[in-house]
Design a protein around this motif. Structure first.
Motif, PDB file in Angstrom:
ATOM      1  N   HIS A   1      -6.020  -2.429  -0.018  1.00 40.34           N
ATOM      2  CA  HIS A   1      -6.902  -2.251   1.141  1.00 40.34           C
ATOM      3  C   HIS A   1      -7.611  -3.563   1.479  1.00 40.34           C
ATOM      4  CE1 HIS A   1      -6.525   2.044   1.743  1.00 40.34           C
ATOM      5  NE2 HIS A   1      -6.866   2.318   0.498  1.00 40.34           N
TER       6      HIS A   1
ATOM      7  N   GLY B   1       0.808  -1.211   0.000  1.00 39.87           N
ATOM      8  CA  GLY B   1       0.000   0.000   0.000  1.00 39.87           C
ATOM      9  C   GLY B   1       0.844   1.265   0.000  1.00 39.87           C
TER      10      GLY B   1
ATOM     11  N   ARG C   1       1.265   7.898  -6.496  1.00 40.70           N
ATOM     12  CA  ARG C   1       0.038   8.655  -6.794  1.00 40.70           C
ATOM     13  C   ARG C   1       0.308  10.075  -7.289  1.00 40.70           C
ATOM     14  NH1 ARG C   1      -5.429   7.943  -3.289  1.00 40.70           N
ATOM     15  NH2 ARG C   1      -6.875   8.726  -4.877  1.00 40.70           N
TER      16      ARG C   1
ATOM     17  N   PHE D   1      -3.838   2.094 -11.135  1.00 42.28           N
ATOM     18  CA  PHE D   1      -3.624   2.477  -9.740  1.00 42.28           C
ATOM     19  C   PHE D   1      -4.842   2.165  -8.870  1.00 42.28           C
ATOM     20  CE2 PHE D   1      -4.181   5.466  -6.259  1.00 42.28           C
ATOM     21  CZ  PHE D   1      -3.014   5.261  -5.549  1.00 42.28           C
TER      22      PHE D   1
ATOM     23  N   ASN E   1     -10.385   6.984   0.337  1.00 46.62           N
ATOM     24  CA  ASN E   1      -9.553   7.091  -0.878  1.00 46.62           C
ATOM     25  C   ASN E   1     -10.375   6.967  -2.154  1.00 46.62           C
ATOM     26  OD1 ASN E   1      -7.117   7.467   0.442  1.00 46.62           O
ATOM     27  ND2 ASN E   1      -6.655   5.273   0.545  1.00 46.62           N
TER      28      ASN E   1
ATOM     29  N   LEU F   1       2.385   1.885  -3.463  1.00 46.94           N
ATOM     30  CA  LEU F   1       1.401   2.424  -4.413  1.00 46.94           C
ATOM     31  C   LEU F   1       1.101   3.890  -4.119  1.00 46.94           C
ATOM     32  CD1 LEU F   1      -1.008  -0.631  -4.600  1.00 46.94           C
ATOM     33  CD2 LEU F   1       0.377   0.261  -6.471  1.00 46.94           C
ATOM     34  N   ASP F   2       0.993   4.239  -2.842  1.00 50.49           N
ATOM     35  CA  ASP F   2       0.724   5.637  -2.480  1.00 50.49           C
ATOM     36  C   ASP F   2       1.848   6.557  -2.939  1.00 50.49           C
ATOM     37  OD1 ASP F   2      -1.705   5.059  -1.351  1.00 50.49           O
ATOM     38  OD2 ASP F   2      -0.919   4.868   0.690  1.00 50.49           O
TER      39      ASP F   2
ATOM     40  N   ARG G   1      -4.700  -0.309  -5.752  1.00 52.80           N
ATOM     41  CA  ARG G   1      -4.724   0.261  -4.389  1.00 52.80           C
ATOM     42  C   ARG G   1      -5.936  -0.263  -3.618  1.00 52.80           C
ATOM     43  NH1 ARG G   1      -3.786   0.684  -0.113  1.00 52.80           N
ATOM     44  NH2 ARG G   1      -2.926   2.393   1.138  1.00 52.80           N
TER      45      ARG G   1
END
Length: 340
Positions: free
Chosen positions: A279, A246, A253, A271, A305, A249-250, A275
């Motif tokens: 989660h 996670g 962004r 994305f 999100n 990936l963040d 993402r």
């Protein structure tokens, strides 16, 4: 000096060993370049290359054609013209030029073989393309792009071992060849070798041109490892891997929100599902650990999100229902209904 012209210059070599007593000494030099008119060919070739750099491909092609009319054996003119034809997607004409080069040079030109491999690949003649690439590698194994291209072709034929060997050669020649690290890691990940795939994607992250792609691929590897570990009951390591996925990936962004080229736009579209999956995996791991509060918190992050994605709200509704929070769950179900 143009054909038919001559030049004189002062010299310092004594004539036949005889002592010069007076006057100015000259040496008469003659350069006989008549057979292939080399100077004219060189000038036309250079002018063609200059026009090509300025994107005047038609003008460049005409100059190469004029040069070849004087000297049909000018291999550099043939190769440069072939590259223009490749750009124009005139594959048959490009192949004809390169076949002529290879005939003149007895197939001892790795660049021509490489270009031929590219042309044959574009024309969909993969077996012939591979043959050309292999011949080129035998002449010049220090060409990273050549090894990379051959690796792709071998992979398409299902020879993963040979494919990875080519990526190894490419990265050995150029450790910053991001595409080779990326493809190598992908092959390993597809075979379930996540540990070695992680190494390759970490190497790819050091290469600016593929950094974002490498991050997203590495995040996917961590997700796969997390799911595998959770299935085996190793929840602590699974949780750590899911969190890493996670976070990775963040980190992409901000960049993905401002992409301008088509290739990166393709990754930008991936994305949201990736993402959201991160989660889901982390929340499921918390649920498997009976830590429902952390599971709920993770799914609430998902709704923050991705408030317009039904999947994020459905995950939250389920964990609320499992905990007996029926009133809150009903409110979430109402949100889902309004999103339809």
């Amino acid at each position: 000096m143009d054909v038919g012209h001559g030049t004189f210059r002062p010299g310092s070599v004594r004539h036949g060993g005889h002592k010069v007593l007076k006057g100015t000494r000259y040496i008469l030099g003659a350069f006989l370049l008549i057979e292939d008119r080399v100077e004219h060919v060189r000038r036309l070739k250079n002018r063609g290359s200059e026009l090509r750099r300025k994107s005047d491909l038609e003008g460049a092609a005409r100059h190469f054609e004029w040069a070849l009319a004087i000297n049909p054996k000018c291999t550099t003119c043939l190769k440069d013209w072939a590259e223009i034809l490749l750009t124009q997607k005139k594959y048959e004409e490009a192949e004809e030029k390169l076949r002529k080069v290879l005939e003149l040079l007895e197939e001892k030109d790795s660049d021509a073989l490489f270009s031929l491999g590219v042309i044959l690949s574009e024309a969909g003649r993969d077996d012939e393309s591979i043959d050309a690439y292999i011949k080129s590698v035998k002449l010049n194994a220090e060409d990273a792009e050549l090894c990379y291209n051959l690796g792709i072709k071998l992979g398409a034929k299902g020879d993963k071992k040979a494919e990875m060997a080519m990526y190894a050669k490419a990265t050995n020649v150029n450790p910053k060849f991001g595409g080779a690290w990326l493809n190598w890691g992908t092959v390993l990940a597809e075979d379930g070798n996540f540990e070695d795939a992680e190494v390759m994607f970490l190497k790819g992250m050091e290469c600016d041109e593929v950094r974002t792609k490498a991050i997203m691929n590495l995040a996917l590897v961590y997700q796969k490892q997390a799911e595998r570990n959770a299935a085996e009951g190793s929840f602590i390591s699974a949780k750590e891997l899911a969190i890493k996925a996670g976070d990775l990936l963040d980190s992409t962004r901000p960049y993905l929100e401002n992409v301008t080229n088509d290739e990166d736009r393709k990754y930008a579209k991936q994305f949201t599902p990736l993402r959201l999956q991160a989660h889901r995996i982390l929340g499921s791991i918390y649920a498997g650990m009976q830590d429902f509060a952390s599971c709920e918190a993770e799914f609430r992050k998902a709704t923050d999100n991705f408030p317009r994605i039904r999947g994020s709200w459905e995950m939250l509704a389920r964990i609320l229902e499992i905990q007996g929070k029926t009133k809150e769950a009903s409110g979430v179900r109402a949100v889902i209904h309004n999103l339809q």
